[in-house]
Design a protein around this motif. Structure first.
Motif, PDB file in Angstrom:
ATOM      1  N   LEU A 233     -17.590  -8.568 -49.310  1.00  0.00           N
ATOM      2  CA  LEU A 233     -16.563  -7.529 -49.294  1.00  0.00           C
ATOM      3  C   LEU A 233     -16.920  -6.516 -50.380  1.00  0.00           C
ATOM      4  N   MET A 254      -7.313  -3.867 -50.779  1.00  0.00           N
ATOM      5  CA  MET A 254      -8.328  -4.889 -50.514  1.00  0.00           C
ATOM      6  C   MET A 254      -8.291  -5.974 -51.582  1.00  0.00           C
ATOM      7  N   LYS A 257      -5.147  -8.156 -51.125  1.00  0.00           N
ATOM      8  CA  LYS A 257      -5.269  -9.046 -49.964  1.00  0.00           C
ATOM      9  C   LYS A 257      -6.123 -10.254 -50.295  1.00  0.00           C
ATOM     10  N   GLU A 258      -7.238 -10.032 -50.967  1.00  0.00           N
ATOM     11  CA  GLU A 258      -8.125 -11.128 -51.305  1.00  0.00           C
ATOM     12  C   GLU A 258      -7.549 -12.025 -52.395  1.00  0.00           C
TER      13      GLU A 258
END
Length: 259
Positions: A233, A254, A257-258
């Motif tokens: 990612l 991002m 979310k991770e």
């Protein structure tokens, strides 16, 4: 109070000599005064490393106009562990509207000033302490391994908004030119870092850490991941965000979310 047979971690060369130590494995640097209690992250991490057999010293609230305090214990065999303390240093030094705070709960007597002079240079804790301390550690010992940790480094490990300067700033890992950043509670992470450094192993792929790489190393990582069927990612770069600020929010989403 500590049991009589347990001493606080040494904060002076004299206390090291009393233990019969002629070298230190790890020097933990903090923007807080040293209080030997698990509510202080440096004390907890120091005791944990001590339990694994490492010689650990604490450098609390070093003077930041000179590297002299960083010379106190000699060059650490493994690394300097740098933390801003229990609070992000900007949060500790300024209110939400930018007013200079006149109380620091983690400094002696709650007083943020070393003397009666209330100047920025006379604070116990500098602004962006992690960056200042990292630079001083490297100035004291060229090439010494520097590992960042604590809440300031954790919150600023990616590109972030600095409310005091009202602008985006890069990662503390890259700005400090540190070797590694351990984020979150980091107990398992810091023990693994110490183990690898003692065994002279590389520091890549340690859970709960960020490592600084050059372009060649990043390309090698991409190739290795591709060959192993792994998906990387990749966040928008600093250069891309400078051209399009909307990418900053994309990166934040991002990361959330991770996480």
């Amino acid at each position: 109070m500590l049991p009589q047979n347990i001493k606080p971690l040494p904060v002076t060369q004299e206390e090291c000599r009393e233990r019969g130590w002629d070298y230190i494995d790890i020097v933990l640097v903090s923007g807080d005064a040293y209080v030997d209690h698990p509510s202080f992250g440096i004390a907890l991490i120091g005791r944990l490393l001590e339990s694994h057999g490492y010689r650990v010293a604490v450098l609390p609230q070093p003077r930041f106009g000179t590297e002299e305090d960083f010379l106190r214990f000699g060059r650490p065999r493994l690394f300097f562990g740098i933390s801003g303390g229990n609070l992000d240093s900007i949060v500790a030094n300024y209110s939400g509207n930018g007013k200079v705070r006149d109380v620091d709960a983690y400094s002696p007597g709650g007083n943020p000033w070393r003397s009666s002079e209330k100047a920025r240079e006379n604070r116990y804790r500098p602004d962006r302490a992690v960056l200042i301390y990292s630079n001083l550690a490297r100035k004291a010992y060229h090439g010494v391994t520097v590992v960042l940790g604590g809440i300031e480094a954790s919150l600023r490990r990616f590109i972030h908004y600095d409310y005091k300067q009202d602008r985006l700033r890069g990662s503390h890992l890259s700005d400090a030119k540190a070797d590694l950043l351990a984020y979150g509670m980091a107990e398992k992470t810091i023990v693994e870092i110490a183990r690898r450094l003692r065994a002279q192993e590389n520091l890549t792929s340690i859970d709960g850490s960020c490592i600084r790489m050059n372009d060649t190393e990043i390309d090698q990582l991409r190739q290795s991941a591709s060959a192993g069927g792994l998906k990387l990612l990749e966040l928008p770069s600093w250069q891309d965000i400078e051209q399009d600020l909307a990418l900053f929010m994309r990166a934040e989403k991002m990361i959330d979310k991770e996480a």
